[in-house]
Structure formats: structure tokens, C-alpha cells
Design an enzyme around this catalytic site. Sequence first.
Site, PDB file in Angstrom:
ATOM      1  N   ARG A  35       2.105  91.070  -9.904  1.00 53.23           N
ATOM      2  CA  ARG A  35       2.283  89.668 -10.295  1.00 53.23           C
ATOM      3  C   ARG A  35       0.970  89.089 -10.778  1.00 53.23           C
ATOM      4  NH1 ARG A  35       4.757  88.196  -4.590  1.00 53.23           N
ATOM      5  NH2 ARG A  35       2.684  89.007  -4.188  1.00 53.23           N
ATOM      6  N   LYS A  88       2.116 104.444   2.666  1.00 52.92           N
ATOM      7  CA  LYS A  88       2.562 104.400   4.055  1.00 52.92           C
ATOM      8  C   LYS A  88       2.532 102.966   4.550  1.00 52.92           C
ATOM      9  CE  LYS A  88      -0.260 103.184   6.552  1.00 52.92           C
ATOM     10  NZ  LYS A  88      -1.174 102.008   6.764  1.00 52.92           N
ATOM     11  N   ASP A 166       0.209  99.176  11.576  1.00 50.24           N
ATOM     12  CA  ASP A 166      -0.089  99.521  10.178  1.00 50.24           C
ATOM     13  C   ASP A 166      -1.230 100.533  10.119  1.00 50.24           C
ATOM     14  OD1 ASP A 166       0.122  98.903   7.123  1.00 50.24           O
ATOM     15  OD2 ASP A 166      -1.994  98.693   7.633  1.00 50.24           O
TER      16      ASP A 166
HETATM   17  P1  NAP Z   1      -2.326  94.037  -0.314  1.00 53.47           P
HETATM   18  O1  NAP Z   1      -3.620  94.144  -1.039  1.00 53.47           O
HETATM   19  O2  NAP Z   1      -2.136  92.871   0.588  1.00 53.47           O
HETATM   20  O3  NAP Z   1      -1.076  94.080  -1.263  1.00 53.47           O
HETATM   21  C1  NAP Z   1      -0.944  94.972  -2.344  1.00 53.47           C
HETATM   22  C2  NAP Z   1      -0.356  94.259  -3.544  1.00 53.47           C
HETATM   23  O4  NAP Z   1       1.048  94.164  -3.390  1.00 53.47           O
HETATM   24  C3  NAP Z   1      -0.844  92.838  -3.708  1.00 53.47           C
HETATM   25  O5  NAP Z   1      -2.040  92.802  -4.429  1.00 53.47           O
HETATM   26  C4  NAP Z   1       0.305  92.165  -4.442  1.00 53.47           C
HETATM   27  O6  NAP Z   1       0.065  92.262  -5.822  1.00 53.47           O
HETATM   28  C5  NAP Z   1       1.503  92.980  -4.053  1.00 53.47           C
HETATM   29  N1  NAP Z   1       2.331  92.214  -3.106  1.00 53.47           N
HETATM   30  C6  NAP Z   1       1.963  91.644  -1.952  1.00 53.47           C
HETATM   31  N2  NAP Z   1       3.024  91.057  -1.367  1.00 53.47           N
HETATM   32  C7  NAP Z   1       4.060  91.250  -2.177  1.00 53.47           C
HETATM   33  C8  NAP Z   1       5.419  90.873  -2.129  1.00 53.47           C
HETATM   34  N3  NAP Z   1       5.929  90.188  -1.112  1.00 53.47           N
HETATM   35  N4  NAP Z   1       6.214  91.247  -3.154  1.00 53.47           N
HETATM   36  C9  NAP Z   1       5.722  91.951  -4.177  1.00 53.47           C
HETATM   37  N5  NAP Z   1       4.425  92.345  -4.275  1.00 53.47           N
HETATM   38  C10 NAP Z   1       3.626  91.994  -3.285  1.00 53.47           C
HETATM   39  O7  NAP Z   1      -2.068  95.346   0.571  1.00 53.47           O
HETATM   40  P2  NAP Z   1      -2.837  96.732   0.635  1.00 53.47           P
HETATM   41  O8  NAP Z   1      -3.909  96.659   1.639  1.00 53.47           O
HETATM   42  O9  NAP Z   1      -3.165  97.220  -0.725  1.00 53.47           O
HETATM   43  O10 NAP Z   1      -1.681  97.610   1.301  1.00 53.47           O
HETATM   44  C11 NAP Z   1      -0.521  97.972   0.581  1.00 53.47           C
HETATM   45  C12 NAP Z   1       0.093  99.167   1.269  1.00 53.47           C
HETATM   46  O11 NAP Z   1      -0.880 100.217   1.307  1.00 53.47           O
HETATM   47  C13 NAP Z   1       0.486  98.883   2.726  1.00 53.47           C
HETATM   48  O12 NAP Z   1       1.680  99.516   3.038  1.00 53.47           O
HETATM   49  C14 NAP Z   1      -0.659  99.489   3.526  1.00 53.47           C
HETATM   50  O13 NAP Z   1      -0.250  99.950   4.795  1.00 53.47           O
HETATM   51  C15 NAP Z   1      -1.055 100.651   2.638  1.00 53.47           C
HETATM   52  N6  NAP Z   1      -2.452 101.065   2.831  1.00 53.47           N
HETATM   53  C16 NAP Z   1      -3.463 100.137   2.855  1.00 53.47           C
HETATM   54  C17 NAP Z   1      -4.763 100.549   3.104  1.00 53.47           C
HETATM   55  C18 NAP Z   1      -5.924  99.581   3.154  1.00 53.47           C
HETATM   56  O14 NAP Z   1      -7.012  99.963   3.619  1.00 53.47           O
HETATM   57  N7  NAP Z   1      -5.787  98.363   2.658  1.00 53.47           N
HETATM   58  C19 NAP Z   1      -5.031 101.901   3.316  1.00 53.47           C
HETATM   59  C20 NAP Z   1      -4.005 102.813   3.219  1.00 53.47           C
HETATM   60  C21 NAP Z   1      -2.707 102.386   2.979  1.00 53.47           C
HETATM   61  P3  NAP Z   1       0.498  91.053  -6.803  1.00 53.47           P
HETATM   62  O15 NAP Z   1       0.445  89.773  -6.018  1.00 53.47           O
HETATM   63  O16 NAP Z   1      -0.475  91.108  -7.920  1.00 53.47           O
HETATM   64  O17 NAP Z   1       1.887  91.413  -7.200  1.00 53.47           O
END
Ligand code: NAP
Length: 302
Positions: A35, A88, A166
Site C-alpha cells: 500500500r 512465518k 512471533d
Molecule cells: P511489518 O513491517 O509491520 O509489515 C510488513 C508490511 O506488510 C507492511 O510494511 C505493510 O506494507 C504490510 N501490511 C501491514 N499490515 C497490513 C495489513 N493489515 N494488510 C495488508 N498489508 C499489511 O512486518 P514485518 O516485520 O516485515 O513482518 C512481516 C512478517 O514477516 C511477519 O509474519 C513476521 O513474523 C515475519 N518476519 C519478521 C521479521 C522481522 O525481524 N521483522 C523476521 C522474520 C520474519 P504496506 O502498508 O505498504 O502495504
Amino acid sequence: MEKIALVGIGEIARTQHVPVLSESTDWELATTVSRLGTVDGVTAYSDFDTMLSENPDIKTVSLCVPPQPRFEYATKAIAAGRNVMLEKPPGQSLAEVHALQTMATEAGVSLFTTWHSRAASGIQLAKEWLADKTVTGGFINWKESVRKYHMGQDWIFEPGGMGVFDPGINALSILTEILPLPTHLTAAELVFPNNRDTPISAELHFHNNIRAVFDWTVENEQFWDIDVTTTAGTINLKDGGSRIIIDGQETLATEDVEYKNLYSQMAELVRNKQSDVDLSPMIHVADAFTLGKRRVTDAFEW
Ligand code: NAP
């Protein structure tokens, strides 16, 4: 090279997926869907349906959105005949992912429930070392600052976000991979801030004297360590499995290769028209919510 679309350009997409894809010999990052987020030099869509309909040549989609919206994206991708790679945890519930698996099989596409911590360099070594041993106990110490690693990610405290599970599920993905025989949860205590829907810390007890402590309230240090004791010695997996110590001897210390390995595995699955769907780490999380005592603590604010 196969074209791939990356969906949800947030923290993990920027720090891991984009750099790994830019160096991949299997994949070309052809487009993004987010988005708000974009990647320099890559065509960007904000609407998933439009991306799918305008790019029939992109056969694979990698979903990096949080777990709550992931099912909807995955069902659309599978219905459009795309292979799907899931961050994940692969969904917000077990049944959701079982449904995706059925859909993927019927559509003849590959589905990969990735567990990045399993792809750390030391995990297969630990698995091989444990394969012929009798486990007598284990301790998982998985602690990190929620403010440092998840600042502002409200989804993580909302239903389906799993809270401290998580990161904790990463430890469970390692445990379920390396143990020579499966274990199961016997008791748990989950601690919920009084203004949030998911736990901020948890203690889990498993069959075979295995215990896990997940904690988000530490501020200045982090621990991603697993110790397993056997009748024939002890193995310590440090720093998420990138360092392995066997009976006190440092046996392996390597750099981070998790996402490089995941994208290689996805390329192989697609080439062989196979899927890799494993929900065993999530079963322990679901059991913790089923069996766990609930304790309420002070409100949590960022
Ligand atoms: P994040 O930065 O909070 O979210 C990822 C992206 O998803 C956001 O930038 C947003 O992009 C989109 N998003 C958020 N809420 C949404 C919604 N309700 N509907 C549609 N799009 C949405 O999260 P993240 O840390 O990258 O984690 C994402 C996944 O990767 C999770 O499952 C997490 O467990 C996994 N993960 C994270 C890490 C870490 O260190 N952060 C490590 C390994 C795995 P837009 O707003 O631009 O659409």
C-alpha cells in the site's frame, strides 16, 4: 531466472528479501505490491488483483505481510495459478494453512511455509548430531526487546499476531526440526498486558524435560539460544543457530544465510512442482494458547 513478486514491503522485506533477491541467480524481483512501500528500480503496485491480472508471466508470489491478511493474499494468488511462498508464521491459524495446502494441491502450484530460523547454517548439523542420541532435557532462552525489534507493529498485539510467539515460533521451528523424536507441550503460562490481546512473555513446558522462556520485556540484550542435553553430551545452538557448541567446543560459527537458503529451496520446489508445508511449530503455539494459564500484567505502550 524466474520472475517473482514481493508483497508487503515492510521490515523483513527490506532487510532480507530484497537484498537476497537482488543477488539471487534463481529469481528476478519483477514487481512489488504494497500500500505504501516500494523498492528502488522495481515496478510497484498497490493493488494485488491488478498485479496478478497484468502480469501473467510472474508465476511466483512471496508474501511478507503480517499473518492476519496473509490468507486472503494467498488464496487469490493460488486461484490465479501462482506459486506461493509464505513468511512465518504461515497464517494466523492452523486451519487456514491446511485450507491453503488443499487449494495449492488442487491448483497444481507450489506452496512453501518458510521457517527462516530452520534455514540457519547450524540447524542441519545439530539435527545430524542429535539423530542417534537420547534427549534428556532442553532449555530455550528466547528473549528480545519488543521495542527494539517490533516498534510500532500493532498487528503483533492484535488477535492472530501471536505476541511473543512471533519470535518464539522461530525457536519452535528449530526445536521441531532438530529433535530425533517429536515432543509435545504439557503446560504453559502466558502473560498478557491488560490492554493487549496477545502475550508479552510466556513459559512453556514440554514432554522430555524441555522448557522454553519467551520474553519481550528485556531492553538492552537479546538471547536466541537453545540447549539440548542427551545421554551422550550437550549441544548449544547460539544466536538462532548460527553458532553451534558441542560439549563445550565451538563447532560452527557462520554468517546469516537463512533467506538465501529459503529462496534456493523455493526455486527447487517450483522446478520440481512440489510443496513444503510443515505446521509443527504452530501446533505448539496453538497448544500453548489451549493449555496455558493466563496471567495479566501492566498495560504495554510503545
Ligand atoms: P511489518 O513491517 O509491520 O509489515 C510488513 C508490511 O506488510 C507492511 O510494511 C505493510 O506494507 C504490510 N501490511 C501491514 N499490515 C497490513 C495489513 N493489515 N494488510 C495488508 N498489508 C499489511 O512486518 P514485518 O516485520 O516485515 O513482518 C512481516 C512478517 O514477516 C511477519 O509474519 C513476521 O513474523 C515475519 N518476519 C519478521 C521479521 C522481522 O525481524 N521483522 C523476521 C522474520 C520474519 P504496506 O502498508 O505498504 O502495504
